[in-house]
Design an enzyme around this catalytic site. Structure first.
Site, PDB file in Angstrom:
ATOM      1  N   CYS A  81     -32.757 -45.975  27.291  1.00 26.33           N
ATOM      2  CA  CYS A  81     -33.955 -46.780  27.011  1.00 26.33           C
ATOM      3  C   CYS A  81     -34.023 -47.964  27.980  1.00 26.33           C
ATOM      4  O   CYS A  81     -33.225 -48.902  27.880  1.00 26.33           O
ATOM      5  CB  CYS A  81     -33.928 -47.259  25.561  1.00 26.33           C
ATOM      6  SG  CYS A  81     -35.176 -48.493  25.157  1.00 26.33           S
ATOM      7  N   CYS A  84     -34.684 -51.409  26.451  1.00 23.34           N
ATOM      8  CA  CYS A  84     -33.489 -51.875  25.735  1.00 23.34           C
ATOM      9  C   CYS A  84     -32.565 -52.661  26.667  1.00 23.34           C
ATOM     10  O   CYS A  84     -31.895 -53.612  26.246  1.00 23.34           O
ATOM     11  CB  CYS A  84     -32.718 -50.706  25.134  1.00 23.34           C
ATOM     12  SG  CYS A  84     -33.620 -49.766  23.877  1.00 23.34           S
TER      13      CYS A  84
END
Length: 328
Positions: A81, A84
């Site tokens: 991600c 993230c």
């Protein structure tokens, strides 16, 4: 381990009306038990303990139990991600900067699919908080640092005011539990703690009248007491819907749209059932099409429901704007 006592949707339902009081009492009991077993206050923790990796096996211990001492912010992330990789380091830095006012729990969704499903996460990054066993969504996706700080500030304030969670003592020299740093002394009980605890006990016993009176006793001396104001609004709401026939209330409201008391009763029922937007919208519409005493009655009840939901809730903000348009 499935998270317990969670209000994942953020609505005000029966759990949210009563759980705040129950969760605070449970948090206080857990802290008292920990202090009894340890012979004193919970020891200071090291700064490195403010950011932890959590998995399904340790969720109850590391998140649910820990949330009785300090708010736990959960960062759901994954290695693949990209957002993230920007958000997670920011949250870790803020956890250190907030110095024990919350703990950051990092959960890798690839390794903990069950937790991801139980929290109903559709995409990552996703950030939740657990306070005294109560979970609530904070935000999803990357967010500006200023917005995240504002959200964390509100979380810390709610945790302290509603649940008495003032955070952990951080051992700045890093020795952590067992070090020589002295634990912070326990804060003295406030002047209204006994009355507020009496209100909680009354709610637990189903004595809504007793709870209402206990909260009013606090407010008679301290009109600005936040916990008492919220508790009174919630207890009065429960008292109003106690013993009513929901089908009859809804039928009366549908059959008599111009009957203001019928619309007010239905709005109360909507809110207790978790239909926040329906409840607020019903009263805004009632204000818009009435005048005089009827309009004032609907407006006053709407303001009372704002107190129950919370002034920072976006649904209250939207309803306030709609109310202003209806009035002016």
């Amino acid at each position: 381990m499935q998270p317990r006592n969670m209000s994942m949707s953020g609505v005000v339902d029966l759990a949210a009306v009563k759980a705040a009081q129950e969760a605070k009492a449970k948090a206080e009991q857990a802290r008292a038990e920990a202090a009894r077993q340890g012979g004193g206050a919970v020891p200071a923790v090291s700064a490195s303990s403010l950011v932890i990796d959590v998995d399904e096996a340790g969720f109850e211990r590391d998140v649910l139990q820990r949330s009785t001492e300090v708010p736990v912010v959960i960062d759901f992330w994954a290695e693949w991600c990209e957002p993230c990789k920007q958000l997670s380091p920011l949250l870790e830095r803020l956890a250190t900067e907030y110095n024990g006012r919350f703990v950051l729990a990092k959960i890798d969704v690839d390794a903990n699919q069950m937790l991801m499903q139980q929290f109903g996460i559709q995409g990552i990054p996703a950030v939740f908080a657990v306070v005294a066993g109560q979970a609530l969504p904070l935000f999803q996706g990357a967010a500006p640092e200023a917005q995240i700080r504002g959200t964390l500030d509100q979380l810390v304030q709610v945790a302290e005011e509603r649940f008495g969670l003032t955070g952990l003592t951080v051992d700045q020299d890093g020795t952590g539990p067992g070090g020589e740093a002295a634990a912070a002394p326990e804060a003295p009980a406030g002047p209204y703690d006994a009355l507020l605890e009496a209100a909680v006990r009354a709610l637990d016993a189903g004595d809504l009248s007793g709870a209402v009176q206990a909260y009013r006793n606090v407010l008679s001396d301290d009109p600005g007491n936040t916990e008492a104001k919220l508790g009174l609004a919630q207890a009065e709401l429960l008292q109003r819907v106690q013993g009513v026939d929901p089908q009859q209330v809804r039928k009366d409201a549908a059959d008599r749209p111009a009957d203001v008391p019928a619309q007010i009763a239905a709005a109360d029922l909507d809110l207790v059932g978790g239909h926040v937007e329906d409840a607020l919208g019903r009263l805004v519409d009632t204000v818009a099409r009435t005048a005089g005493d009827d309009r004032e009655a609907a407006r006053v009840r709407l303001l009372e429901l704002f107190e129950v939901v919370g002034g920072e809730d976006p649904r209250v903000t939207a309803a306030r704007r709609a109310l202003a348009r209806a009035l002016f």
